[in-house]
Write an enzyme that holds these catalytic residues in place. Structure first.
Site: not given
Ligand code: PS7
Ligand code: MN
Ligand code: MN
Ligand code: MN
Ligand code: MN
Ligand code: MN
Length: 402
Positions: A187, A234, A244, A320
């Site tokens: 997941y 968290r 969930r 970043f």
């Molecule tokens: C494209 C920056 C840097 C190689 C919306 C960044 C939610 C933790 O619980 O908002 O929804 O509030 O706190 C981000 C790897 C993904 C993983 C995943 C896309 C790092 C849709 C972040 C963000 C790869 C599914 C947001 C994964 O947390 O969650 C971009 C390298 C989205 C990264 C989701 C979660 C991100 C997450 P909540 P948060």
């Molecule tokens: Mn989600």
């Protein structure tokens, strides 16, 4: 140059920048600091995935409505004029979907190579989200036809369709639950590991990072898993209140890493009873042992994170990638042995976050931050904790990393 590639001259891109600020607490600042066209490209990538996640997260959308929207999101995201107003009024990011046509329009004028990566990752993620949401819907409607879990391979998991499962009409509102540790990893691969993969491919396409970075799937996956697992640890209480259940039963149940100290119901982890009977740990202590096992599971990705950060060349890409990771290990340390996490949302202090942002500038500094938090975690673990040895081993690995 910077101005030209950021799209400030277009009304639609300006609205996308607004949406980035409105929908992201943690990523907006670091995305805007990315060099050249990467800032706009990653902003659009973020908004596409945020849109998809908003639909996944909306527990007021029944499974039979949610399934087709999720499974066609990669088509909607390139369909001119597409918008969605079906999210509940309490969904904090619903406005992004109400005005989603601005994202679609910007994707259309993006370089095809970038667009192809974004759409490909979106497609893979939506399939994973839909399969997991659907598996829960089946479980809660009481069908014995629960899809086999462990064998679901990311590439092959496209086959489930709501109307095909045991002829059941699913009216139950959304939810999600995870049984096995390997399902938990899968997941997290879908919702975060794939983000890491997509980002690496975008970095490579921008020529700001090495041509081979886009192929570092294992390390990119760990980068996403470390962030996602920290978020899931968290947000335990908030997520359980929303139906969930991300913490795998294999970890919190009886016979898992905590043995007899495990629980029968996941909700019981929020219990506040601190009484010990005949020297047996209290409910609160047992919940903390489960929490340790979850944090140990996440910490195992930390060495990969440090390995990944070492290969980056571009400073803006480094910042970043690194800042969310140092925030994550600080959050794990805050949660570790902290019973408040089961009652309310806890967050690292503003001053601590600011300090982390300023010092996450190079691989050595980041390793030193990881070492500091690993030591604090190590200092808090008690020999009565079933994860005592495991925590010692992984903290040792982090401290030794150089
Ligand atoms: C494209 C920056 C840097 C190689 C919306 C960044 C939610 C933790 O619980 O908002 O929804 O509030 O706190 C981000 C790897 C993904 C993983 C995943 C896309 C790092 C849709 C972040 C963000 C790869 C599914 C947001 C994964 O947390 O969650 C971009 C390298 C989205 C990264 C989701 C979660 C991100 C997450 P909540 P948060
Ligand atoms: Mn989600
Ligand atoms: Mn979410
Ligand atoms: Mn769901
Ligand atoms: Mn969350
Ligand atoms: Mn959230």
């Amino acid at each position: 140059q910077e101005h030209a590639t950021s799209g400030w001259d277009r009304k639609t891109m300006r609205r996308c920048w607004d949406f980035l600020d409105m929908t992201s607490r943690s990523f907006a600042a670091v995305i805007k600091e990315l060099e050249g066209d990467l800032a706009r490209v990653v902003c659009l990538f973020y908004l596409v995935l945020r849109g998809l996640d908003t639909i996944e997260d909306d527990m007021t959308i029944p499974d039979d409505v949610k399934q087709p929207i999720l499974r066609r999101f990669h088509e909607h995201t390139v369909t001119p004029g597409w918008t969605f107003d079906g999210c509940g009024p309490n969904e904090k990011d619903r406005q992004l979907l109400v005005e989603y046509d601005v994202v679609v329009e910007e994707l259309h004028i993006l370089q095809p190579e970038y667009r192809a990566i974004i759409v490909d990752i979106c497609h893979k993620m939506q399939v994973g989200m839909a399969d997991y949401a659907h598996r829960y819907a089946i479980a809660t409607t009481g069908s014995a036809d629960l899809p086999k879990t462990g064998g679901l391979h990311p590439e092959k998991a496209g086959g489930l369709h709501p109307e095909k499962v045991g002829g059941l009409h699913l009216e139950k509102a959304g939810g999600l639950h995870i049984e096995k540790t390997e399902d938990y990893d899968l997941y997290c691969h879908y919702v975060a590991g794939l983000v890491g993969e997509g980002l690496c491919r975008l970095f490579t396409a921008s020529k700001k990072e090495a041509p081979w970075l886009g192929g570092e799937l294992e390390l990119a996956n760990s980068m996403g898993l470390f962030l996602q697992k920290t978020n899931i640890i968290r947000d335990f209480r908030e997520d359980v209140d929303d139906r969930r259940f991300f913490w795998p039963r294999e970890i919190w149940g009886k016979g898992g890493p905590v043995g007899d100290l495990g629980f029968d119901n996941v909700q019981d982890l929020c219990g506040t009873d601190t009484t010990t009977v005949d020297g047996k740990p209290s409910v609160v202590d047992r919940a903390l042992f489960v929490q340790s096992a979850m944090i140990l599971n996440a910490l195992n990705h930390a060495p990969d994170v440090l390995d990944f950060l070492r290969v980056l060349k571009n400073q803006s890409v480094f910042n970043f990638c690194a800042i969310p990771q140092t925030m994550a290990i600080a959050t794990l340390e805050l949660c570790f042995m902290n019973p408040a996490m089961f009652q309310r949302n806890i967050k690292i202090r503003k001053a601590e976050a600011a300090e982390l942002i300023m010092s996450s500038t190079n691989p050595r500094e980041v390793a030193s931050i990881f070492r500091t938090y690993a030591r604090r975690i190590h200092a808090k673990v008690t020999p009565r904790d079933p994860s005592f040895l495991g925590v010692g081993v992984v903290c040792g690995k982090i401290e030794q990393w150089c």
